[in-house]
Design a protein around this motif. Structure first.
Motif, PDB file in Angstrom:
ATOM      1  N   ARG A 106       8.444  -0.483 -63.902  1.00 45.31           N
ATOM      2  CA  ARG A 106       8.374  -1.700 -64.724  1.00 45.31           C
ATOM      3  C   ARG A 106       9.484  -1.739 -65.784  1.00 45.31           C
ATOM      4  O   ARG A 106       9.813  -0.728 -66.387  1.00 45.31           O
ATOM      5  N   LEU A 107      10.040  -2.916 -65.998  1.00 46.39           N
ATOM      6  CA  LEU A 107      10.998  -3.124 -67.090  1.00 46.39           C
ATOM      7  C   LEU A 107      10.249  -3.259 -68.411  1.00 46.39           C
ATOM      8  O   LEU A 107      10.671  -2.731 -69.425  1.00 46.39           O
ATOM      9  N   LYS A 123       3.295  -1.758 -75.303  1.00 49.33           N
ATOM     10  CA  LYS A 123       3.860  -1.236 -76.554  1.00 49.33           C
ATOM     11  C   LYS A 123       3.319   0.149 -76.877  1.00 49.33           C
ATOM     12  O   LYS A 123       2.184   0.472 -76.580  1.00 49.33           O
ATOM     13  N   VAL A 124       4.147   0.944 -77.512  1.00 42.29           N
ATOM     14  CA  VAL A 124       3.732   2.273 -77.966  1.00 42.29           C
ATOM     15  C   VAL A 124       2.615   2.125 -78.995  1.00 42.29           C
ATOM     16  O   VAL A 124       1.623   2.833 -78.951  1.00 42.29           O
ATOM     17  N   VAL A 125       2.777   1.209 -79.912  1.00 41.87           N
ATOM     18  CA  VAL A 125       1.730   0.906 -80.890  1.00 41.87           C
ATOM     19  C   VAL A 125       1.795  -0.595 -81.192  1.00 41.87           C
ATOM     20  O   VAL A 125       2.870  -1.161 -81.343  1.00 41.87           O
ATOM     21  N   GLY A 126       0.646  -1.223 -81.173  1.00 45.51           N
ATOM     22  CA  GLY A 126       0.590  -2.651 -81.444  1.00 45.51           C
ATOM     23  C   GLY A 126       0.171  -3.451 -80.231  1.00 45.51           C
ATOM     24  O   GLY A 126      -0.425  -2.927 -79.295  1.00 45.51           O
ATOM     25  N   TRP A 127       0.539  -4.720 -80.247  1.00 46.88           N
ATOM     26  CA  TRP A 127       0.113  -5.666 -79.228  1.00 46.88           C
ATOM     27  C   TRP A 127       1.344  -6.242 -78.558  1.00 46.88           C
ATOM     28  O   TRP A 127       2.270  -6.711 -79.225  1.00 46.88           O
ATOM     29  N   GLY A 128       1.438  -6.175 -77.242  1.00 43.69           N
ATOM     30  CA  GLY A 128       2.571  -6.738 -76.514  1.00 43.69           C
ATOM     31  C   GLY A 128       3.249  -5.721 -75.615  1.00 43.69           C
ATOM     32  O   GLY A 128       2.626  -4.784 -75.129  1.00 43.69           O
ATOM     33  N   TRP A 129       4.555  -5.924 -75.426  1.00 42.53           N
ATOM     34  CA  TRP A 129       5.310  -5.085 -74.508  1.00 42.53           C
ATOM     35  C   TRP A 129       6.551  -4.510 -75.176  1.00 42.53           C
ATOM     36  O   TRP A 129       7.100  -5.085 -76.097  1.00 42.53           O
ATOM     37  N   ASP A 130       6.984  -3.356 -74.659  1.00 39.31           N
ATOM     38  CA  ASP A 130       8.264  -2.739 -75.010  1.00 39.31           C
ATOM     39  C   ASP A 130       9.165  -2.826 -73.788  1.00 39.31           C
ATOM     40  O   ASP A 130       8.696  -3.080 -72.680  1.00 39.31           O
ATOM     41  N   VAL A 131      10.441  -2.581 -73.969  1.00 37.80           N
ATOM     42  CA  VAL A 131      11.400  -2.590 -72.866  1.00 37.80           C
ATOM     43  C   VAL A 131      11.713  -1.144 -72.479  1.00 37.80           C
ATOM     44  O   VAL A 131      12.043  -0.325 -73.333  1.00 37.80           O
ATOM     45  N   ASN A 132      11.596  -0.856 -71.187  1.00 31.21           N
ATOM     46  CA  ASN A 132      11.966   0.453 -70.649  1.00 31.21           C
ATOM     47  C   ASN A 132      13.487   0.448 -70.507  1.00 31.21           C
ATOM     48  O   ASN A 132      14.037  -0.104 -69.564  1.00 31.21           O
ATOM     49  N   THR A 136       6.034   7.520 -76.636  1.00 36.08           N
ATOM     50  CA  THR A 136       7.212   6.709 -76.967  1.00 36.08           C
ATOM     51  C   THR A 136       8.277   6.858 -75.899  1.00 36.08           C
ATOM     52  O   THR A 136       8.821   5.865 -75.405  1.00 36.08           O
ATOM     53  N   LYS A 137       8.568   8.082 -75.508  1.00 32.91           N
ATOM     54  CA  LYS A 137       9.581   8.316 -74.470  1.00 32.91           C
ATOM     55  C   LYS A 137       9.155   7.693 -73.136  1.00 32.91           C
ATOM     56  O   LYS A 137       9.967   7.075 -72.446  1.00 32.91           O
ATOM     57  N   SER A 138       7.883   7.814 -72.787  1.00 33.80           N
ATOM     58  CA  SER A 138       7.425   7.281 -71.499  1.00 33.80           C
ATOM     59  C   SER A 138       7.472   5.759 -71.457  1.00 33.80           C
ATOM     60  O   SER A 138       7.569   5.172 -70.387  1.00 33.80           O
ATOM     61  N   ARG A 139       7.434   5.105 -72.600  1.00 28.06           N
ATOM     62  CA  ARG A 139       7.476   3.640 -72.636  1.00 28.06           C
ATOM     63  C   ARG A 139       8.888   3.111 -72.830  1.00 28.06           C
ATOM     64  O   ARG A 139       9.236   2.070 -72.295  1.00 28.06           O
ATOM     65  N   TRP A 140       9.723   3.825 -73.614  1.00 25.90           N
ATOM     66  CA  TRP A 140      11.067   3.326 -73.929  1.00 25.90           C
ATOM     67  C   TRP A 140      12.144   3.852 -72.995  1.00 25.90           C
ATOM     68  O   TRP A 140      13.180   3.210 -72.822  1.00 25.90           O
ATOM     69  N   TRP A 141      11.979   5.053 -72.452  1.00 22.69           N
ATOM     70  CA  TRP A 141      13.004   5.646 -71.590  1.00 22.69           C
ATOM     71  C   TRP A 141      12.327   6.451 -70.493  1.00 22.69           C
ATOM     72  O   TRP A 141      12.085   7.645 -70.638  1.00 22.69           O
ATOM     73  N   ASN A 142      12.023   5.789 -69.377  1.00 22.98           N
ATOM     74  CA  ASN A 142      11.331   6.447 -68.282  1.00 22.98           C
ATOM     75  C   ASN A 142      11.917   5.958 -66.963  1.00 22.98           C
ATOM     76  O   ASN A 142      11.491   4.931 -66.428  1.00 22.98           O
ATOM     77  N   PRO A 143      12.916   6.671 -66.419  1.00 22.13           N
ATOM     78  CA  PRO A 143      13.540   6.250 -65.168  1.00 22.13           C
ATOM     79  C   PRO A 143      12.566   6.205 -63.992  1.00 22.13           C
ATOM     80  O   PRO A 143      12.822   5.489 -63.020  1.00 22.13           O
ATOM     81  N   ASP A 144      11.454   6.932 -64.056  1.00 23.60           N
ATOM     82  CA  ASP A 144      10.486   6.960 -62.962  1.00 23.60           C
ATOM     83  C   ASP A 144       9.518   5.773 -63.005  1.00 23.60           C
ATOM     84  O   ASP A 144       8.791   5.541 -62.047  1.00 23.60           O
ATOM     85  N   GLU A 145       9.498   5.030 -64.096  1.00 20.70           N
ATOM     86  CA  GLU A 145       8.606   3.877 -64.242  1.00 20.70           C
ATOM     87  C   GLU A 145       9.276   2.652 -63.629  1.00 20.70           C
ATOM     88  O   GLU A 145      10.376   2.289 -64.018  1.00 20.70           O
TER      89      GLU A 145
END
Length: 57
Positions: free
Chosen positions: A34-35, A39-48, A23-32
């Motif tokens: 990609r914007l 998704k952490v769980v499910g289908w699609g994308w989350d926002v960093n 969850t942290k690596s997908r929602w709050w990751n300054p080193d990533e």
């Protein structure tokens, strides 16, 4: 039975139980760079959010 992670029609999916680390690596990751991250769980994308707000380490 299919894989719990992958892509379908170019859209990422992840049906594994979410973890705090993932969850942290997908929602709050300054080193990533990609914007939008898979998704952490499910289908699609989350926002960093770190990327959205321009945060760096």
């Amino acid at each position: 039975m299919g894989s719990k992670t992958g892509k379908f029609l170019g859209v990422p999916y992840d049906w594994r139980r979410p973890t705090m680390e993932r969850t942290k690596s997908r929602w709050w990751n300054p080193d990533e760079p990609r914007l939008f991250t898979p998704k952490v769980v499910g289908w699609g994308w989350d926002v960093n959010l770190a990327r959205l707000f321009g945060r760096r380490r």
